[in-house]
Design an enzyme around this catalytic site. Structure first.
Site, short mmCIF file in Angstrom:
data_model
loop_
_atom_site.label_atom_id
_atom_site.label_comp_id
_atom_site.label_asym_id
_atom_site.label_seq_id
_atom_site.Cartn_x
_atom_site.Cartn_y
_atom_site.Cartn_z
N TYR A 92 -8.38 3.19 -12.55
CA TYR A 92 -9.78 3.23 -12.12
C TYR A 92 -10.24 1.78 -12.00
CZ TYR A 92 -9.68 8.22 -13.39
OH TYR A 92 -9.39 9.56 -13.49
N ARG A 102 0.82 -1.21 0.00
CA ARG A 102 0.00 0.00 0.00
C ARG A 102 0.85 1.26 0.00
NH1 ARG A 102 -4.87 0.94 4.25
NH2 ARG A 102 -3.21 1.39 5.73
N SER A 103 0.53 2.13 -0.93
CA SER A 103 1.17 3.45 -0.97
C SER A 103 0.13 4.45 -0.46
CB SER A 103 1.63 3.72 -2.41
OG SER A 103 2.01 5.04 -2.60
N GLY A 104 -0.68 5.05 -1.34
CA GLY A 104 -1.68 6.02 -0.88
C GLY A 104 -3.02 5.40 -0.51
N GLY A 105 -3.23 4.12 -0.83
CA GLY A 105 -4.47 3.45 -0.46
C GLY A 105 -5.69 3.87 -1.26
N HIS A 106 -5.47 4.48 -2.45
CA HIS A 106 -6.61 4.96 -3.23
C HIS A 106 -7.17 3.91 -4.19
CE1 HIS A 106 -5.59 8.69 -1.45
NE2 HIS A 106 -6.38 9.42 -2.19
N LEU A 135 -6.54 1.20 -15.87
CA LEU A 135 -6.12 0.41 -14.72
C LEU A 135 -6.27 1.16 -13.39
CD1 LEU A 135 -4.74 -2.13 -13.51
CD2 LEU A 135 -2.56 -0.97 -13.88
N GLY A 155 1.00 3.48 -6.39
CA GLY A 155 -0.03 2.95 -7.28
C GLY A 155 -0.20 3.82 -8.51
N HIS A 156 -0.23 5.12 -8.29
CA HIS A 156 -0.56 6.05 -9.37
C HIS A 156 0.41 5.96 -10.55
CE1 HIS A 156 -2.32 9.73 -11.04
NE2 HIS A 156 -1.11 10.25 -11.18
C1 LIG Z 1 -9.95 10.71 -4.99
C2 LIG Z 1 -9.17 10.09 -6.12
C3 LIG Z 1 -8.71 10.88 -7.15
C4 LIG Z 1 -7.97 10.33 -8.21
N1 LIG Z 1 -7.52 11.14 -9.21
C5 LIG Z 1 -6.80 10.60 -10.22
C6 LIG Z 1 -6.28 11.41 -11.27
O1 LIG Z 1 -6.47 12.63 -11.30
N2 LIG Z 1 -5.57 10.81 -12.26
C7 LIG Z 1 -5.32 9.47 -12.27
O2 LIG Z 1 -4.64 8.99 -13.17
N3 LIG Z 1 -5.80 8.68 -11.28
C8 LIG Z 1 -6.52 9.21 -10.27
N4 LIG Z 1 -7.00 8.39 -9.28
C9 LIG Z 1 -6.73 6.95 -9.34
C10 LIG Z 1 -5.38 6.63 -8.74
O3 LIG Z 1 -4.37 6.96 -9.67
C11 LIG Z 1 -5.28 5.13 -8.43
O4 LIG Z 1 -6.27 4.78 -7.49
C12 LIG Z 1 -3.90 4.75 -7.93
O5 LIG Z 1 -3.67 3.39 -8.16
C13 LIG Z 1 -3.76 5.07 -6.48
O6 LIG Z 1 -2.45 4.86 -6.03
P1 LIG Z 1 -2.21 4.70 -4.46
O7 LIG Z 1 -0.79 4.46 -4.25
O8 LIG Z 1 -2.87 5.84 -3.74
O9 LIG Z 1 -3.10 3.43 -4.16
P2 LIG Z 1 -2.84 2.03 -3.43
O10 LIG Z 1 -4.21 1.58 -3.06
O11 LIG Z 1 -1.84 2.16 -2.34
O12 LIG Z 1 -2.24 1.15 -4.56
C14 LIG Z 1 -2.89 0.87 -5.79
C15 LIG Z 1 -2.32 -0.41 -6.38
O13 LIG Z 1 -0.92 -0.26 -6.59
C16 LIG Z 1 -0.18 -1.19 -5.80
N5 LIG Z 1 0.98 -0.50 -5.24
C17 LIG Z 1 0.97 0.63 -4.50
N6 LIG Z 1 2.21 0.99 -4.17
C18 LIG Z 1 3.04 0.07 -4.71
C19 LIG Z 1 4.45 -0.11 -4.70
N7 LIG Z 1 5.25 0.75 -4.09
N8 LIG Z 1 4.97 -1.19 -5.33
C20 LIG Z 1 4.14 -2.06 -5.97
N9 LIG Z 1 2.82 -1.93 -6.01
C21 LIG Z 1 2.25 -0.88 -5.38
C22 LIG Z 1 -1.15 -1.64 -4.74
O14 LIG Z 1 -0.80 -2.92 -4.22
C23 LIG Z 1 -2.47 -1.63 -5.49
O15 LIG Z 1 -2.56 -2.78 -6.29
C24 LIG Z 1 -7.72 8.94 -8.21
C25 LIG Z 1 -8.21 8.14 -7.17
C26 LIG Z 1 -8.93 8.70 -6.13
C27 LIG Z 1 -9.44 7.83 -5.02
#
Ligand SMILES: Cc1cc2nc3c(=O)[nH]c(=O)nc-3n(C[C@H](O)[C@H](O)[C@H](O)COP(=O)(O)OP(=O)(O)OC[C@H]3O[C@@H](n4cnc5c(N)ncnc54)[C@H](O)[C@@H]3O)c2cc1C
Ligand SMILES: *[C@@H]1O[C@H](CO)[C@@H](O)[C@H](O)[C@H]1NC(C)=O
Ligand SMILES: *[C@@H]1O[C@H](CO)[C@@H](O)[C@H](O)[C@H]1NC(C)=O
Ligand SMILES: *[C@@H]1O[C@H](CO)[C@@H](O)[C@H](O)[C@H]1NC(C)=O
Ligand SMILES: *[C@@H]1O[C@H](CO)[C@@H](O)[C@H](O)[C@H]1NC(C)=O
Length: 519
Positions: free
Chosen positions: A460, A102-106, A458, A176-177
């Site tokens: 989304y 988990r990185s940002g959990g989004h 992906l 994730g992003h």
């Molecule tokens: C409010 C909101 C706004 C958003 N706006 C945008 C936007 O403007 N543009 C856009 O493109 N997307 C947007 N998104 C989508 C966002 O890009 C994805 O949800 C993204 O995957 C989130 O990354 P995270 O690290 O926060 O999530 P996480 O839930 O931490 O991770 C997402 C996935 O990536 C994996 N992962 C995370 N970190 C790592 C790591 N270090 N190594 C290997 N795998 C990892 C996780 O296991 C999971 O499978 C938005 C999402 C939300 C909820």
């Protein structure tokens, strides 16, 4: 990797249940593999019986749909050091535990902290969030526990004429992003976040740390849009910054159908993807006072004087006057698109408030303008559903110039805009109704969007498209959603996966399959 020398007084180790025994043996393994020894393991590994377990787990759950599920990790590991990540991978593998990173959990389906199988641990990277911005070389090193907001803030701290092309929501994690693509208001000019990765550090299934040079170009290709979670744990990115003008311009115009929203939208969908790549003009569609309301919101990479003639020739129907434009610098534009007044101190981008909404989203790509009857039907559906809205993002520009094979993210040339369907709600008892609505809209839209495959983004993530039911991921089944996310890049991702993680240690409900279970 050193041996942890001090004794660990962990009360829960005394119990004899199988899960406690497993926890104990994991901790022993973890201690023996991780360094440095200056950090007590009680600050790194948290069992479900530790007092801070729930608050740590909940702090990065962005979607309340996944707050009270019965799927809870056996424990949380919050590394302070790269060796902690290595130890977590090695020991999870040894003990037969699944790992969720988990990185940002989004994640839209919570895959970074949930699992359909019972015994798993969550590796939460929240303590690995250092950011090092170097304006001279126009690069930055960013650890994957950092958020986009922190990254943007650190860039602006050093330069107001540099930026990074990634998403608009400041609490999104870079882990994730970026590994899933990552787009935002700069993407028609500069491409995706993943297009700006110049190096990465990753821990593989053997616990080895590799960089671009040692991982090789195939794996380096895969983690720039194929999702990180199928391949390893990404520790950090090295990213190329982009230079930006000191003055950017925004405008925001709202229109109802009575004010000509339909005609404006018809024009928008025919021109937005062809506009100058310095101009990003997206549309959100929602409900206000029981009528449909369209917001045309733009970011222009230049001053008002340059934008006025452009709008007057390209889209005079919007009826913009000089007073409708606002000039600002890049970090203010970040604040604006994050929903804050632009005078807000940018420190607000460092905050990570807890989420208070349930939501579900889906995505589509549009390759031909949608006819008026199709749009009317769509708008009526939005009108009938409380908490629903659509975000329509114009493609074209730089996105059309990058080959769809360049990274796993294939939705480039030929797409005129992307759609995100979204519904959010506050009453958890009503989830079913909202999920049904969005599935119905998705079915309704089929004739109007990309086909063979119907594309999806992906980041989304949408488990309605299909899922893996366990580690023995079936290639043929995974292909159904794999082609939607990656088109022809899916096969190449399978080849990389088979090579770098043949035992499929890094699996989740939508991870890339290996070719071993090919029927
Ligand atoms: C409010 C909101 C706004 C958003 N706006 C945008 C936007 O403007 N543009 C856009 O493109 N997307 C947007 N998104 C989508 C966002 O890009 C994805 O949800 C993204 O995957 C989130 O990354 P995270 O690290 O926060 O999530 P996480 O839930 O931490 O991770 C997402 C996935 O990536 C994996 N992962 C995370 N970190 C790592 C790591 N270090 N190594 C290997 N795998 C990892 C996780 O296991 C999971 O499978 C938005 C999402 C939300 C909820
Ligand atoms: C912790 O998890 C174990 C194994 O799943 C379970 O038996 C125990 O009841 C849990 N404890 C708490 C406090 O939730
Ligand atoms: C989760 O459960 C707690 C305790 O039962 C409850 O107070 C809370 O309202 C629930 N939250 C959600 C989002 O379901
Ligand atoms: C431009 O600004 C004026 C003054 O605030 C406002 O009345 C008008 O509606 C705006 N025009 C558009 C197209 O939004
Ligand atoms: C939540 O939804 C349920 C089912 O529709 C309803 O009975 C309940 O009153 C709602 N709760 C609130 C606080 O609105």
């Amino acid at each position: 990797m050193g041996i942890l020398l001090f004794y660990l007084p962990l009360i829960w180790l005394s119990s004899s249940s199988p899960s406690h025994a497993l926890q104990q043996s994991f901790v022993e393994c973890f201690s023996s593999y991780s360094s440095p020894q200056s950090i007590p393991i009680s600050k790194v590994v948290f069992t479900n019986e530790s007092a801070s377990f729930s608050s740590l787990l909940h702090q990065s759950i962005r979607n309340l749909r996944f707050l009270n599920t019965s799927s809870k990790p056996l424990f949380l590991v919050t590394p302070f050091h790269e060796s902690h990540v290595q130890a977590a991978v090695v020991c999870a593998k040894k003990k037969g535990l699944q790992l969720r990173v988990r990185s940002g959990g989004h994640d839209y389906e919570g895959l970074s902290y949930l699992s359909s199988q019972s015994q798993f641990i969550v590796l939460d990277l929240t303590n690995l969030r250092s950011i090092d911005v170097d304006i001279e070389t126009e690069t930055a090193s960013v650890e994957t526990g950092a958020t986009l907001g922190e990254f943007y803030y650190r860039i602006a701290e050093k330069s107001l004429i540099h930026g990074f092309p990634a998403g608009s929501c400041p609490t999104v994690g870079v882990g994730g992003h970026i590994s899933g693509g990552g787009f935002g208001t700069l993407f028609r000019k500069h491409g995706l976040a993943a297009d700006k990765v110049i190096d990465a550090k990753i821990v593989d299934f053997n616990g080895r740390i590799m960089d671009r040079n040692t991982m090789g170009e195939e794996l380096f290709w895969a983690i720039r849009g194929g999702g990180g979670a199928s391949f390893g744990v990404i520790l950090s990115w090295k990213l190329k910054l982009v230079s930006l003008p000191p003055k950017l311009t925004i405008f925001h115009v709202q229109k109802t159908p009575k004010q000509g929203a339909m005609q404006l939208f018809q024009k928008w969908q025919r021109i937005a993807y062809k506009l100058d790549e310095d101009l990003f003009l997206h549309v959100t569609i929602g409900v206000q006072e029981q009528t449909i309301s369209l917001s045309f919101v733009a970011l222009f990479l230049g001053p008002i004087e340059k934008l006025i003639p452009l709008m007057n020739t390209q889209f005079p129907e919007l009826g913009l006057q000089r007073e409708n434009y606002t000039e600002m610098n890049w970090i203010q534009s970040i604040l604006f698109f994050a929903g804050f007044p632009i005078q807000t101190p940018p420190q607000i981008l460092l905050k990570k408030p807890l989420s208070n909404a349930f939501f579900k989203a889906k995505s589509d790509f549009v390759t031909y303008p949608i006819p008026q009857n199709g749009l009317e039907g769509l708008w009526n559906k939005v009108l009938e559903e409380e908490g629903s809205y659509l975000i329509l993002t114009p493609y074209g520009g730089k996105m059309s110039q990058i080959s769809e094979l360049e990274t796993p993210f294939p939705h480039r040339k030929g797409n005129i805009f992307g759609i995100q369907y979204m519904v959010s709600w506050e009453n958890g008892s009503e989830s079913y109704k909202h999920l049904s609505w969005i599935r119905e809209v998705y079915a309704y839209m089929e004739p109007y969007v990309s086909k063979d495959p119907r594309g999806a983004y992906l980041n989304y993530r949408d488990l309605d498209l299909g899922r893996n039911y366990g580690r023995n991921v079936r290639y043929e089944e995974a292909k159904v959603w794999g082609l939607k996310y990656y088109k022809s890049n899916f096969e190449r991702l399978v080849r990389v996966k088979t090579k770098v993680d043949p035992s499929n240690f890094f699996w989740n409900e939508q991870s890339i399959p290996t070719s071993l279970y090919r029927s």
